[in-house]
Design a protein around this motif. Structure first.
Motif, mmCIF file in Angstrom:
data_model
loop_
_atom_site.group_PDB
_atom_site.id
_atom_site.type_symbol
_atom_site.label_atom_id
_atom_site.label_comp_id
_atom_site.label_asym_id
_atom_site.label_seq_id
_atom_site.Cartn_x
_atom_site.Cartn_y
_atom_site.Cartn_z
ATOM 1 N N GLY A 154 -22.195 38.206 3.380
ATOM 2 C CA GLY A 154 -21.910 37.734 2.044
ATOM 3 C C GLY A 154 -20.678 36.868 1.904
ATOM 4 N N THR A 155 -19.991 36.581 2.991
ATOM 5 C CA THR A 155 -18.808 35.720 2.934
ATOM 6 C C THR A 155 -19.221 34.302 2.580
ATOM 7 O OG1 THR A 155 -17.702 37.041 4.634
ATOM 8 C CG2 THR A 155 -16.836 34.835 4.244
ATOM 9 N N PRO A 156 -18.555 33.660 1.600
ATOM 10 C CA PRO A 156 -18.911 32.276 1.268
ATOM 11 C C PRO A 156 -18.840 31.373 2.491
ATOM 12 C CG PRO A 156 -17.457 33.194 -0.392
ATOM 13 C CD PRO A 156 -17.505 34.196 0.717
ATOM 14 N N HIS A 157 -19.824 30.503 2.600
ATOM 15 C CA HIS A 157 -19.914 29.635 3.772
ATOM 16 C C HIS A 157 -19.795 28.175 3.335
ATOM 17 C CE1 HIS A 157 -20.916 28.268 7.745
ATOM 18 N NE2 HIS A 157 -21.990 27.611 7.307
ATOM 19 N N VAL A 158 -18.794 27.479 3.853
ATOM 20 C CA VAL A 158 -18.545 26.088 3.520
ATOM 21 C C VAL A 158 -19.460 25.204 4.359
ATOM 22 C CG1 VAL A 158 -16.824 24.232 3.572
ATOM 23 C CG2 VAL A 158 -16.165 26.532 2.819
ATOM 24 N N VAL A 159 -20.117 24.256 3.697
ATOM 25 C CA VAL A 159 -21.039 23.356 4.400
ATOM 26 C C VAL A 159 -20.643 21.896 4.214
ATOM 27 C CG1 VAL A 159 -22.976 24.964 4.327
ATOM 28 C CG2 VAL A 159 -22.633 23.336 2.439
ATOM 29 N N GLY A 160 -19.439 21.661 3.674
ATOM 30 C CA GLY A 160 -18.985 20.287 3.498
ATOM 31 C C GLY A 160 -17.932 20.194 2.424
ATOM 32 N N VAL A 161 -17.646 18.957 2.008
ATOM 33 C CA VAL A 161 -16.624 18.725 0.987
ATOM 34 C C VAL A 161 -17.181 17.802 -0.090
ATOM 35 C CG1 VAL A 161 -14.727 19.042 2.619
ATOM 36 C CG2 VAL A 161 -15.616 16.734 2.212
ATOM 37 N N ARG A 162 -16.597 17.933 -1.267
ATOM 38 C CA ARG A 162 -16.942 17.069 -2.391
ATOM 39 C C ARG A 162 -15.771 16.128 -2.648
ATOM 40 N NH1 ARG A 162 -17.250 20.737 -5.826
ATOM 41 N NH2 ARG A 162 -15.213 20.429 -6.800
ATOM 42 N N CYS A 163 -16.059 14.852 -2.772
ATOM 43 C CA CYS A 163 -15.010 13.852 -2.950
ATOM 44 C C CYS A 163 -14.919 13.430 -4.418
ATOM 45 C CB CYS A 163 -15.281 12.629 -2.076
ATOM 46 S SG CYS A 163 -15.444 13.026 -0.321
ATOM 47 N N ILE A 164 -13.746 12.934 -4.796
ATOM 48 C CA ILE A 164 -13.519 12.512 -6.171
ATOM 49 C C ILE A 164 -14.477 11.400 -6.573
ATOM 50 C CG2 ILE A 164 -11.834 11.337 -7.668
ATOM 51 C CD1 ILE A 164 -9.664 13.018 -6.406
ATOM 52 N N ASN A 165 -14.859 10.559 -5.619
ATOM 53 C CA ASN A 165 -15.764 9.442 -5.942
ATOM 54 C C ASN A 165 -17.221 9.884 -6.074
ATOM 55 O OD1 ASN A 165 -16.587 9.904 -3.312
ATOM 56 N ND2 ASN A 165 -15.867 7.941 -2.505
ATOM 57 N N GLY A 166 -17.453 11.177 -5.945
ATOM 58 C CA GLY A 166 -18.802 11.703 -6.092
ATOM 59 C C GLY A 166 -19.548 11.933 -4.802
ATOM 60 N N ASP A 167 -19.024 11.423 -3.710
ATOM 61 C CA ASP A 167 -19.686 11.630 -2.422
ATOM 62 C C ASP A 167 -19.616 13.090 -2.005
ATOM 63 O OD1 ASP A 167 -20.211 8.945 -2.284
ATOM 64 O OD2 ASP A 167 -18.623 8.488 -0.831
ATOM 65 N N GLU A 168 -20.653 13.511 -1.308
ATOM 66 C CA GLU A 168 -20.671 14.835 -0.688
ATOM 67 C C GLU A 168 -20.849 14.643 0.811
ATOM 68 O OE1 GLU A 168 -23.625 17.297 -2.486
ATOM 69 O OE2 GLU A 168 -22.480 17.559 -4.350
ATOM 70 N N LEU A 169 -19.937 15.180 1.572
ATOM 71 C CA LEU A 169 -19.987 15.051 3.030
ATOM 72 C C LEU A 169 -20.344 16.410 3.625
ATOM 73 C CD1 LEU A 169 -16.753 12.910 3.641
ATOM 74 C CD2 LEU A 169 -19.112 12.116 3.373
ATOM 75 N N ARG A 170 -21.503 16.486 4.227
ATOM 76 C CA ARG A 170 -21.961 17.734 4.832
ATOM 77 C C ARG A 170 -21.386 17.872 6.243
ATOM 78 N NH1 ARG A 170 -25.027 21.189 1.327
ATOM 79 N NH2 ARG A 170 -25.289 19.851 -0.520
ATOM 80 N N ALA A 171 -21.125 19.102 6.643
ATOM 81 C CA ALA A 171 -20.518 19.333 7.959
ATOM 82 C C ALA A 171 -20.839 20.729 8.453
ATOM 83 C CB ALA A 171 -19.004 19.146 7.875
ATOM 84 N N ASP A 172 -20.845 20.870 9.776
ATOM 85 C CA ASP A 172 -20.929 22.199 10.387
ATOM 86 C C ASP A 172 -19.583 22.905 10.332
ATOM 87 O OD1 ASP A 172 -23.684 21.912 11.382
ATOM 88 O OD2 ASP A 172 -22.806 20.368 12.663
ATOM 89 N N LEU A 173 -18.504 22.108 10.279
ATOM 90 C CA LEU A 173 -17.161 22.673 10.189
ATOM 91 C C LEU A 173 -16.282 21.706 9.411
ATOM 92 C CD1 LEU A 173 -15.209 24.982 11.151
ATOM 93 C CD2 LEU A 173 -14.542 23.432 13.004
ATOM 94 N N VAL A 174 -15.498 22.245 8.488
ATOM 95 C CA VAL A 174 -14.489 21.488 7.755
ATOM 96 C C VAL A 174 -13.123 21.920 8.266
ATOM 97 C CG1 VAL A 174 -13.411 21.073 5.509
ATOM 98 C CG2 VAL A 174 -15.911 21.173 5.712
#
Length: 471
Positions: A154-174
């Motif tokens: 149940g630990t939250p899992h990060v799959v990327g970052v959200r940018c101010i310009n609206g882009d979403e960058l998906r990743a296996d690791l941030v």
């Protein structure tokens, strides 16, 4: 191989990306500041805007262990720094032979390869951009993390970052390399994660610094240590690239009289009151006045307290994980150690077991990086207690660790073997415990450094310092 997003294109972020890119990972670096590092060292110094790094043009020094790890891990950076005019600086080649006993095999380990921060970062940025699998996107600010399906109890899992310009960058690791002002903790909480366990306190020091250059490309003669304490103040004299160097005066934030150091004339009068370092202020200034840095916090963020990660799919490195005041010049080197630890963790743990990876990296951090942070924090606290006691007119009673530290510094000025031991610790080549395991070193420190309180300082006392400030 993994898709990795590195947040922050500072020294540690760039080094991390290069290490991971060289291992075959696909790395995107996102950096809020939009400007590219263009031009020669002078152009970088005067024209590269890095508003996200408040210490960008303040004093920097890259320790011998930084050079050592570069030679092992990123050797192309070493050649590029040499070509950019970085200075090779070895204390053992500069001290009198009567003290050193002569330069000998093994003394090359004490060589630093150092430069001003803009020059070093520009070299790393250029080579990172040339590294296969690494992309740098400038002018891209992150304002949150993307959460996917939990994969570890149940630990939250990060799959990327959200940018101010609206882009979403998906990743296996941030990878968070945003420095001491990172907002990762608040982003994780906003996404439903627990807060990291944070230690935070004002380090209590204020820095007043200037940079200079010589007409002939030389740097001033080293008579005193690079960091020299004089009662309530300390003076930093740090050689850099292309005949430039920095001079800093370090005081307690409680020292109201020392705030006069913001004035250029007062700063120069104060530095002139210390004969061992006064000549370092004789060059041509390359900045507009005295740069001050205050309100620096010592901080430590634990994203895996008690072996339980607050989130998976994300790690924090360098100053974003833990930072101390910069008087010992250790931040970049400790951060590089941390980047190497992350690279190694990614070699030995699989990202499709995110909980295992998070715990493994936390354990590697505790083993390889945490001791350096704790030792630096201990030094800072002890030095500040010493300064504040003198400001209050109280007698300072050092604890046994600080007593030994003072004895080590004293003995290093009298014995070549102890000097080498001190340089090992100061240059992050070996821990204090490892150095003291060398036969005979502890005994020499005790014998030669016991009278450290009686050592002459060859500099202004408190009253003379205040008179110099007042003019």
């Amino acid at each position: 191989m993994a898709r990795v997003v590195v947040m922050g294109a500072g020294v540690v972020g760039l080094a991390t990306a290069m290490l991971l890119g060289n291992d075959g990972h696909d790395v995107v670096i996102v950096e809020r500041d939009p400007t590219e590092p263009n031009g020669d060292p002078d152009a970088l110094w005067s024209g590269w805007e890095r508003r996200g790094v408040n210490q960008f043009r303040l004093l920097h020094y890259f320790q011998p262990a930084f050079r050592d790890r570069l030679e092992r891990e990123l050797p192309a950076v070493v050649g590029a720094l040499d070509a950019a005019g970085a200075l090779r600086h070895n204390v053992m080649a500069l001290v009198p032979e009567q003290l050193s006993g002569g330069f000998r095999d093994g003394d090359e380990q004490y060589e630093a390869l150092t430069a001003r921060r803009p020059v070093t970062e520009a070299v790393l940025a250029r080579l990172a951009a040339e590294t296969r699998g690494v992309e740098i996107r400038r002018g891209v600010a992150v304002d949150g993390v993307l959460i996917g399906t939990p994969v570890d109890d149940g630990t939250p899992h990060v799959v990327g970052v959200r940018c101010i310009n609206g882009d979403e960058l998906r990743a296996d690791l941030v990878v968070d390399a945003l420095g001491r002002r990172s907002s990762l903790g608040s982003w994780l909480q906003a996404a439903g994660a627990r807060a990291p366990v944070e230690e935070r306190e004002d380090c209590g020091f204020v820095y007043y610094g200037r940079y200079f250059r010589s007409a002939d490309g030389s740097v001033p003669a080293m008579i005193a240590p690079l960091l020299k304490d004089y009662g309530t103040i300390s003076i930093l004299t740090l050689p850099a690239d292309n005949g430039t160097w920095g001079v800093g005066v370090v005081v307690s934030a409680r020292d109201k009289a020392a705030r006069a150091l913001r004035d250029t004339d007062a700063w120069h009068r104060a530095v002139a009151a210390f004969p061992l370092t006064a000549h370092w202020a004789d060059g041509q200034p390359i900045d507009d006045g005295v740069a001050a840095m205050a309100g620096i916090e010592d901080l430590h963020r634990d994203y895996c307290p008690d072996g339980s990660p607050v989130a998976t799919g994300v790690v924090s490195v360098g100053d974003a994980w833990a930072a101390t005041n910069p008087s010992l010049g250790r931040g970049a080197t400790i951060g590089f150690f941390h980047a190497i630890a992350l690279r190694d963790a990614m070699r030995s743990n699989v990202l499709d077991a995110p909980g295992k990876f998070a715990r493994g990296f936390a354990a590697a951090t505790a083993a390889s990086v945490e001791p350096w942070y704790r030792a630096t924090l201990g030094y800072d606290r002890a030095r500040l207690a010493e300064v504040d006691a003198e400001l209050s007119g109280e007698t300072h009673e050092p604890d046994p660790v600080w007593e030994f530290t003072r004895a080590l510094n004293s003995a290093a000025g009298k014995d070549g073997e102890v000097l080498r031991a001190r340089l090992c610790v100061g240059g992050l080549l070996q821990s204090t415990d490892d150095v003291l395991a060398t036969p005979g070193i502890a005994e020499r420190v005790i014998e030669l450094g016991a009278g450290w309180r009686d050592d002459p300082t060859y500099g202004a006392n408190r009253e003379e310092f205040l008179r110099a400030l007042a003019g």
